[in-house]
Design an enzyme around this catalytic site. Structure first.
Site, mmCIF file in Angstrom:
data_model
loop_
_atom_site.group_PDB
_atom_site.id
_atom_site.type_symbol
_atom_site.label_atom_id
_atom_site.label_comp_id
_atom_site.label_asym_id
_atom_site.label_seq_id
_atom_site.Cartn_x
_atom_site.Cartn_y
_atom_site.Cartn_z
ATOM 1 N N CYS A 194 -10.332 20.439 -17.515
ATOM 2 C CA CYS A 194 -10.177 21.707 -17.401
ATOM 3 C C CYS A 194 -9.033 22.276 -16.423
ATOM 4 O O CYS A 194 -8.726 21.526 -15.341
ATOM 5 C CB CYS A 194 -11.524 22.122 -16.650
ATOM 6 S SG CYS A 194 -11.717 23.850 -16.396
ATOM 7 N N HIS A 254 -13.155 25.200 -8.167
ATOM 8 C CA HIS A 254 -12.845 24.129 -8.558
ATOM 9 C C HIS A 254 -13.770 23.585 -9.799
ATOM 10 O O HIS A 254 -15.047 23.474 -9.307
ATOM 11 C CB HIS A 254 -12.351 23.114 -7.789
ATOM 12 C CG HIS A 254 -10.793 23.563 -7.004
ATOM 13 N ND1 HIS A 254 -10.487 23.128 -5.712
ATOM 14 C CD2 HIS A 254 -9.861 24.185 -7.651
ATOM 15 C CE1 HIS A 254 -9.269 23.675 -5.535
ATOM 16 N NE2 HIS A 254 -9.173 24.180 -6.591
ATOM 17 N N CYS A 255 -13.154 22.709 -10.890
ATOM 18 C CA CYS A 255 -14.111 22.022 -11.721
ATOM 19 C C CYS A 255 -14.059 20.857 -11.708
ATOM 20 O O CYS A 255 -12.957 20.207 -11.446
ATOM 21 C CB CYS A 255 -13.956 22.786 -13.132
ATOM 22 S SG CYS A 255 -14.954 22.142 -14.471
ATOM 23 N N HIS A 286 -9.109 31.275 -9.949
ATOM 24 C CA HIS A 286 -9.918 31.735 -8.501
ATOM 25 C C HIS A 286 -10.074 33.177 -8.280
ATOM 26 O O HIS A 286 -11.125 33.635 -7.839
ATOM 27 C CB HIS A 286 -8.832 30.993 -7.515
ATOM 28 C CG HIS A 286 -8.861 29.416 -7.452
ATOM 29 N ND1 HIS A 286 -10.066 28.877 -7.353
ATOM 30 C CD2 HIS A 286 -8.011 28.547 -7.310
ATOM 31 C CE1 HIS A 286 -9.864 27.655 -7.432
ATOM 32 N NE2 HIS A 286 -8.552 27.370 -7.023
ATOM 33 N N CYS A 303 -16.428 26.879 -17.601
ATOM 34 C CA CYS A 303 -15.750 27.929 -16.940
ATOM 35 C C CYS A 303 -15.050 29.073 -17.607
ATOM 36 O O CYS A 303 -15.040 30.193 -17.342
ATOM 37 C CB CYS A 303 -14.395 27.007 -16.400
ATOM 38 S SG CYS A 303 -14.720 26.117 -14.983
ATOM 39 N N HIS A 343 -4.657 28.659 -13.209
ATOM 40 C CA HIS A 343 -5.683 28.033 -12.443
ATOM 41 C C HIS A 343 -5.776 29.094 -11.328
ATOM 42 O O HIS A 343 -7.038 29.309 -10.845
ATOM 43 C CB HIS A 343 -4.836 26.548 -11.687
ATOM 44 C CG HIS A 343 -5.838 26.209 -10.815
ATOM 45 N ND1 HIS A 343 -6.567 25.213 -10.986
ATOM 46 C CD2 HIS A 343 -5.861 26.392 -9.358
ATOM 47 C CE1 HIS A 343 -7.172 24.637 -9.800
ATOM 48 N NE2 HIS A 343 -7.003 25.422 -8.868
ATOM 49 N N GLU A 344 -4.707 29.365 -10.559
ATOM 50 C CA GLU A 344 -4.708 30.572 -9.352
ATOM 51 C C GLU A 344 -5.595 31.830 -9.878
ATOM 52 O O GLU A 344 -6.217 32.504 -9.148
ATOM 53 C CB GLU A 344 -3.671 30.654 -8.841
ATOM 54 C CG GLU A 344 -2.902 29.574 -8.175
ATOM 55 C CD GLU A 344 -3.605 28.791 -6.998
ATOM 56 O OE1 GLU A 344 -4.769 29.549 -6.505
ATOM 57 O OE2 GLU A 344 -3.379 27.470 -6.740
HETATM 58 ZN ZN LIG Z 1 -7.490 25.617 -6.952
HETATM 59 ZN ZN LIG Z 2 -13.924 23.745 -15.996
#
Ligand SMILES: [Zn+2]
Ligand SMILES: [Zn+2]
Length: 176
Positions: free
Chosen positions: A135, A129-130, A123, A157, A119-120
């Site tokens: 996701c 953010h999704c 970014h 994504c 996740h990080e």
């Molecule tokens: Zn985040």
């Molecule tokens: Zn996504």
């Protein structure tokens, strides 16, 4: 964090982002980021130390720490990243069941850490953010929400990431 965890997560990161992954052990100046009044560590202060680490030009880096992280406007954060930038940080502190008064669960800790790292890093590749339920880029406030999502990005994504990767490869070529 057991090194084996990080080794395995490195493989996942490699397969999702399609880039080589190298593990390093580095020292961060933890006292410098400690906030006495909150008894927590300032995530952004640590992040700027991660940015300053001596690594190959353009290499994205994510630090894994085990202390409780915060940013001033929030009670805590699982991690923080520079959007479309170089660096990110995650903490295992609130990822183990032990923190919530249950018995430790290494398997769950592993899954959660893996998702938070992906996740990080997402970014740092410019992903927002999704809203897709499963996701990995969906934002999570509680560990239960981390458990509900997958380790991988949704198709939207995912295709954004492939584009970002193409861009990075082209930049590499033009600078070499
Ligand atoms: Zn985040
Ligand atoms: Zn996504």
């Amino acid at each position: 964090v057991p090194l084996q965890f990080l080794d395995d997560i490195a493989k996942t990161v490699h397969s999702i982002f399609g880039i080589p992954v190298v593990l390093h052990t580095r020292v961060l100046d933890m006292p410098k980021a400690f906030d006495v009044s909150r008894d927590q560590y300032n995530s952004s202060a640590l992040l700027s130390q991660v940015v300053a680490q001596d690594l190959p030009e353009g290499a994205k880096r994510i630090a894994v720490v085990d202390v409780d992280l915060f940013v001033p406007v929030l009670t805590f954060v699982f991690g923080e990243a520079q959007f479309d930038g170089l660096a990110a940080i995650v903490s295992t502190h609130r990822l183990d069941n032990e923190f919530y008064g249950m018995s430790p669960n290494p398997e769950m800790l592993y899954r959660r850490l893996e998702k938070e790292i992906v996740h990080e890093l997402g970014h740092t590749f410019g992903l927002y953010h999704c809203r897709q339920f499963e996701c990995v880029m969906r934002s999570s406030t509680y560990v239960e929400e981390i458990d509900l999502k997958r380790t991988s990005p949704c198709p939207t994504c995912g295709s954004f990431l492939s584009q970002a990767r193409v861009h990075i490869t082209q930049t590499d070529r033009s600078s070499s």
